[in-house]
Design a protein around this motif. Structure first.
Motif, PDB file in Angstrom:
ATOM      1  N   ILE A  56       0.764  -1.099   0.140  1.00  0.00           N
ATOM      2  CA  ILE A  56       0.095   0.002  -0.041  1.00  0.00           C
ATOM      3  C   ILE A  56       0.861   1.168   0.022  1.00  0.00           C
ATOM      4  O   ILE A  56       0.538   2.292  -0.721  1.00  0.00           O
ATOM      5  CB  ILE A  56      -0.944  -0.089   1.239  1.00  0.00           C
ATOM      6  CG1 ILE A  56      -2.021  -1.019   0.937  1.00  0.00           C
ATOM      7  CG2 ILE A  56      -1.723   1.183   1.282  1.00  0.00           C
ATOM      8  CD1 ILE A  56      -3.038  -1.077  -0.031  1.00  0.00           C
ATOM      9  N   SER A  57       1.888   1.029   0.690  1.00  0.00           N
ATOM     10  CA  SER A  57       2.788   2.378   0.931  1.00  0.00           C
ATOM     11  C   SER A  57       3.946   2.349  -0.023  1.00  0.00           C
ATOM     12  O   SER A  57       4.490   3.365  -0.419  1.00  0.00           O
ATOM     13  CB  SER A  57       3.268   2.615   2.160  1.00  0.00           C
ATOM     14  OG  SER A  57       3.998   1.645   2.815  1.00  0.00           O
ATOM     15  N   LYS A  58       4.420   1.207  -0.363  1.00  0.00           N
ATOM     16  CA  LYS A  58       5.650   0.847  -0.977  1.00  0.00           C
ATOM     17  C   LYS A  58       5.568   0.998  -2.459  1.00  0.00           C
ATOM     18  O   LYS A  58       6.436   1.348  -3.238  1.00  0.00           O
ATOM     19  CB  LYS A  58       6.380  -0.164  -0.716  1.00  0.00           C
ATOM     20  CG  LYS A  58       6.729  -0.349   0.865  1.00  0.00           C
ATOM     21  CD  LYS A  58       7.255  -1.595   1.279  1.00  0.00           C
ATOM     22  CE  LYS A  58       8.546  -2.309   0.555  1.00  0.00           C
ATOM     23  NZ  LYS A  58       9.226  -3.498   1.060  1.00  0.00           N
ATOM     24  N   TRP A  59       4.385   0.622  -3.097  1.00  0.00           N
ATOM     25  CA  TRP A  59       4.440   0.232  -4.569  1.00  0.00           C
ATOM     26  C   TRP A  59       4.179   1.830  -5.450  1.00  0.00           C
ATOM     27  O   TRP A  59       3.044   1.939  -5.905  1.00  0.00           O
ATOM     28  CB  TRP A  59       3.401  -0.737  -4.985  1.00  0.00           C
ATOM     29  CG  TRP A  59       3.609  -2.231  -4.653  1.00  0.00           C
ATOM     30  CD1 TRP A  59       4.695  -2.514  -3.931  1.00  0.00           C
ATOM     31  CD2 TRP A  59       2.734  -3.203  -5.130  1.00  0.00           C
ATOM     32  NE1 TRP A  59       4.878  -3.863  -4.084  1.00  0.00           N
ATOM     33  CE2 TRP A  59       3.678  -4.449  -4.682  1.00  0.00           C
ATOM     34  CE3 TRP A  59       1.631  -3.460  -5.731  1.00  0.00           C
ATOM     35  CZ2 TRP A  59       3.285  -5.808  -4.813  1.00  0.00           C
ATOM     36  CZ3 TRP A  59       1.119  -4.708  -6.046  1.00  0.00           C
ATOM     37  CH2 TRP A  59       1.969  -5.929  -5.635  1.00  0.00           C
ATOM     38  N   THR A  60       5.154   2.461  -5.373  1.00  0.00           N
ATOM     39  CA  THR A  60       5.239   3.539  -6.172  1.00  0.00           C
ATOM     40  C   THR A  60       6.129   3.122  -7.553  1.00  0.00           C
ATOM     41  O   THR A  60       6.519   2.059  -7.827  1.00  0.00           O
ATOM     42  CB  THR A  60       6.073   4.810  -5.621  1.00  0.00           C
ATOM     43  OG1 THR A  60       7.435   4.458  -5.393  1.00  0.00           O
ATOM     44  CG2 THR A  60       5.215   4.997  -4.277  1.00  0.00           C
TER      45      THR A  60
END
Length: 296
Positions: A56-60
């Motif tokens: 949720i926070s890492k998949w950039t």
């Protein structure tokens, strides 16, 4: 007969089907899931069901480039976003192309010009097969779904695309959990009791072929036909949700759902698949000339 079937569809809506797909604030227990959702074939959305996933926070895009940018992956390519969809009287399948994932990201971020719509949408557990570096960022299964069905997911798929991608209305042979990491997903859901009123037709299957100049040809598949409906996939599922899409319907943020059953199908033999989806920005394909139709 038709009047009786229509009455059944109306009574199903009156007695147990919801006017809108309900939202749950927490995941159901396995027993609640079986009783309230799986057996009656009803979709639902669980808010924040996967908020604990690192994805949720890492998949950039920078993170995905770093982790899998050099990986060779399967990408569906069409001139207009209609992959596995009815278009101009044919059931169109994309050209499936192998390319570096970093090149694909260049296209969806508009860092590189390309003709058409590119979409990572391969089935058959492409997360484990083509993106193993990302497995550490998600749970391997959904515990309450696994316990209810007595088995781990048969497939875990990773999809990444843009708003132009469209899929025809269809039913799967799995219970579906649709996990939205970023962006939105829109669904049209119909209950099994509406099946007699869906206008199925036979269509000529065909695939797109991309030429070196960026133009597209339509290649008819010989001695084949596809039965489907000319309706296109609208329930909206947003970031962090799981949608349960029953096998013939569906949403859960975890989106979960189950399909209508074919004759002789046994429920306890049915597995489930997880679909983990990211969205690029809402961009639209650059203008491409209309595809040439080759074959029949």
């Amino acid at each position: 007969m038709r009047a009786s079937v229509r009455r059944l569809a109306e009574e199903a809506r009156d007695l147990y089907l919801n006017d809108a797909v309900p939202y749950l604030e927490k995941p159901p227990t396995p027993l609640e899931f079986q009783r309230s959702w799986l057996c009656p074939n009803k979709p639902f959305i669980v808010r924040n069901a996967i908020s604990h996933w690192p994805a949720i926070s890492k998949w950039t895009f920078p993170y995905l480039r770093q982790e899998v940018g050099e990986q060779s992956v399967s990408v569906a390519v069409t001139p207009n976003g209609y992959a596995d969809a009815v278009h101009q009287g044919r059931f169109m399948m994309p050209e499936e192309r192998k390319m570096r994932f970093g090149e694909f990201l260049d296209i969806v971020e508009r860092k590189r010009a390309a003709s058409g719509v590119f979409y990572v949408q391969k089935q058959c557990s492409n997360l484990t097969e083509e993106f193993p570096q990302l497995l550490k960022d998600v749970d391997a299964h959904i515990p309450w779904m696994t316990e209810a069905l007595g088995k781990d997911p048969d497939a875990v798929n990773f999809w990444l695309g843009e708003s132009a991608a469209v899929t025809s209305l269809h039913k799967d042979h799995y219970e579906n959990l649709y996990c939205v990491i970023s962006g939105e997903k829109h669904f049209i859901l119909l209950p099994p009791t509406d099946r007699p009123f869906i206008p199925y037709e036979h269509f000529q299957p065909a695939t797109y072929k991309v030429n070196e100049d960026g133009s597209y040809d339509v290649i008819d598949m010989q001695n084949a036909e596809k039965e489907t409906t000319n309706l296109n996939e609208v329930v909206r599922s947003q970031r962090g949700a799981v949608n349960l899409v029953p096998r013939s319907r569906g949403v859960q943020q975890l989106m979960s759902g189950s399909n209508s059953h074919g004759e002789g199908e046994v429920r306890n033999e049915v597995g489930y698949q997880m679909v983990i989806r990211c969205s690029a920005h809402s961009v639209y394909p650059t203008a491409t000339p209309p595809p040439r139709i080759l074959g029949n």
